[in-house]
Design a protein around this motif. Structure first.
Motif, PDB file in Angstrom:
ATOM      1  N   ASP A   9       0.986  -1.045  -0.154  1.00 47.33           N
ATOM      2  CA  ASP A   9      -0.058  -0.105   0.133  1.00 47.33           C
ATOM      3  C   ASP A   9       0.888   1.318   0.190  1.00 47.33           C
ATOM      4  O   ASP A   9       2.034   1.298  -0.023  1.00 47.33           O
ATOM      5  N   ARG A  10       0.006   2.513   0.110  1.00 45.37           N
ATOM      6  CA  ARG A  10       0.866   3.778  -0.069  1.00 45.37           C
ATOM      7  C   ARG A  10       1.726   3.958   0.991  1.00 45.37           C
ATOM      8  O   ARG A  10       2.850   4.741   1.032  1.00 45.37           O
ATOM      9  N   GLN A  11       1.730   3.232   2.521  1.00 45.35           N
ATOM     10  CA  GLN A  11       2.415   3.451   3.552  1.00 45.35           C
ATOM     11  C   GLN A  11       3.463   2.266   3.606  1.00 45.35           C
ATOM     12  O   GLN A  11       4.266   2.048   4.521  1.00 45.35           O
ATOM     13  N   ARG A  12       3.703   1.684   2.476  1.00 44.25           N
ATOM     14  CA  ARG A  12       4.704   0.537   2.284  1.00 44.25           C
ATOM     15  C   ARG A  12       4.673  -0.702   3.087  1.00 44.25           C
ATOM     16  O   ARG A  12       5.453  -1.168   3.561  1.00 44.25           O
ATOM     17  N   HIS A  13       3.293  -1.025   3.531  1.00 43.41           N
ATOM     18  CA  HIS A  13       2.680  -2.052   4.179  1.00 43.41           C
ATOM     19  C   HIS A  13       2.677  -3.180   3.043  1.00 43.41           C
ATOM     20  O   HIS A  13       2.176  -2.938   2.177  1.00 43.41           O
ATOM     21  N   ILE A  14       3.159  -4.398   3.423  1.00 45.23           N
ATOM     22  CA  ILE A  14       2.747  -5.349   2.600  1.00 45.23           C
ATOM     23  C   ILE A  14       1.665  -6.372   3.015  1.00 45.23           C
ATOM     24  O   ILE A  14       1.240  -6.479   4.063  1.00 45.23           O
ATOM     25  N   GLU A  50      -7.510   0.996  -5.895  1.00 44.90           N
ATOM     26  CA  GLU A  50      -7.487   2.311  -5.218  1.00 44.90           C
ATOM     27  C   GLU A  50      -6.408   2.406  -4.202  1.00 44.90           C
ATOM     28  O   GLU A  50      -5.685   3.159  -3.882  1.00 44.90           O
ATOM     29  N   GLU A  51      -5.993   1.228  -3.453  1.00 45.34           N
ATOM     30  CA  GLU A  51      -5.256   1.242  -2.093  1.00 45.34           C
ATOM     31  C   GLU A  51      -3.907   0.304  -2.289  1.00 45.34           C
ATOM     32  O   GLU A  51      -2.987   0.565  -1.586  1.00 45.34           O
ATOM     33  N   TRP A  52      -4.029  -0.503  -3.437  1.00 43.80           N
ATOM     34  CA  TRP A  52      -2.641  -1.373  -3.442  1.00 43.80           C
ATOM     35  C   TRP A  52      -2.033  -1.301  -4.580  1.00 43.80           C
ATOM     36  O   TRP A  52      -2.589  -0.901  -5.556  1.00 43.80           O
ATOM     37  N   PHE A 101       8.326 -13.331  -2.510  1.00 40.38           N
ATOM     38  CA  PHE A 101       7.070 -14.393  -1.750  1.00 40.38           C
ATOM     39  C   PHE A 101       7.513 -15.073  -0.347  1.00 40.38           C
ATOM     40  O   PHE A 101       6.793 -14.765   0.400  1.00 40.38           O
ATOM     41  N   GLU A 102       8.476 -15.696  -0.348  1.00 43.73           N
ATOM     42  CA  GLU A 102       9.028 -16.306   0.805  1.00 43.73           C
ATOM     43  C   GLU A 102       9.354 -15.529   1.866  1.00 43.73           C
ATOM     44  O   GLU A 102       8.880 -15.703   3.092  1.00 43.73           O
ATOM     45  N   ARG A 103       9.981 -14.277   1.576  1.00 42.44           N
ATOM     46  CA  ARG A 103      10.394 -13.249   2.529  1.00 42.44           C
ATOM     47  C   ARG A 103       8.876 -12.651   3.119  1.00 42.44           C
ATOM     48  O   ARG A 103       8.922 -12.375   4.234  1.00 42.44           O
ATOM     49  N   ALA A 104       7.895 -12.292   2.276  1.00 45.97           N
ATOM     50  CA  ALA A 104       6.712 -11.592   2.551  1.00 45.97           C
ATOM     51  C   ALA A 104       6.224 -12.760   3.717  1.00 45.97           C
ATOM     52  O   ALA A 104       5.517 -12.253   4.557  1.00 45.97           O
ATOM     53  N   VAL A 105       5.683 -13.879   3.475  1.00 43.84           N
ATOM     54  CA  VAL A 105       5.263 -14.737   4.224  1.00 43.84           C
ATOM     55  C   VAL A 105       6.057 -14.856   5.622  1.00 43.84           C
ATOM     56  O   VAL A 105       5.303 -14.912   6.624  1.00 43.84           O
ATOM     57  N   ALA A 106       7.199 -14.955   5.644  1.00 44.80           N
ATOM     58  CA  ALA A 106       8.052 -15.054   6.879  1.00 44.80           C
ATOM     59  C   ALA A 106       7.947 -13.676   7.642  1.00 44.80           C
ATOM     60  O   ALA A 106       7.778 -13.814   8.882  1.00 44.80           O
TER      61      ALA A 106
END
Length: 116
Positions: free
Chosen positions: A28-33, A66-68, A75-80
């Protein structure tokens, strides 16, 4: 760019399409995954931090657009990372099960273009 909600001079003729796949990493815009856990015809469920807790959140195609945006995040890093955040701040059962299922598949999905 998201449409200004106060702008009444334009009309959206083309409904946003849902161009995501399960396991796709978004930001998102706040750099949250977030990770797409489930995809339907008109909505998607994202595992993301909301109100300080990792939750499974249902979003429409319009809300996604609109938001993402697409994330250049492995992928693996995001899950972890999301599992780690869940241990630190709390995680709902639905979000935990979705992340565990994505982790069990053991492979990165073909990433779609959100604005494809």
């Amino acid at each position: 760019m998201a449409k200004d909600p106060a702008d009444c001079s334009t009309v959206d003729f083309i409904a946003p399409a849902l161009h995501v796949t399960c396991g796709q990493v978004l930001m998102d815009r706040q750099r949250h995954i977030a990770i797409v856990a489930k995809k339907g015809r008109t909505c998607a469920h994202l595992v993301r931090v909301k109100s300080g807790v990792l939750k499974l959140t249902k979003l429409t195609a319009k809300e996604l657009v609109e938001e993402w945006s697409d994330a250049d995040y492995p992928f693996e890093r995001a899950v972890a990372k999301l599992l780690e955040l869940g241990k630190q701040h709390g995680i709902t059962d639905a979000a935990r099960l979705a992340l565990e299922e994505l982790g069990r598949t053991g492979r990165e999905p073909t990433q779609q273009r959100l604005f494809g």
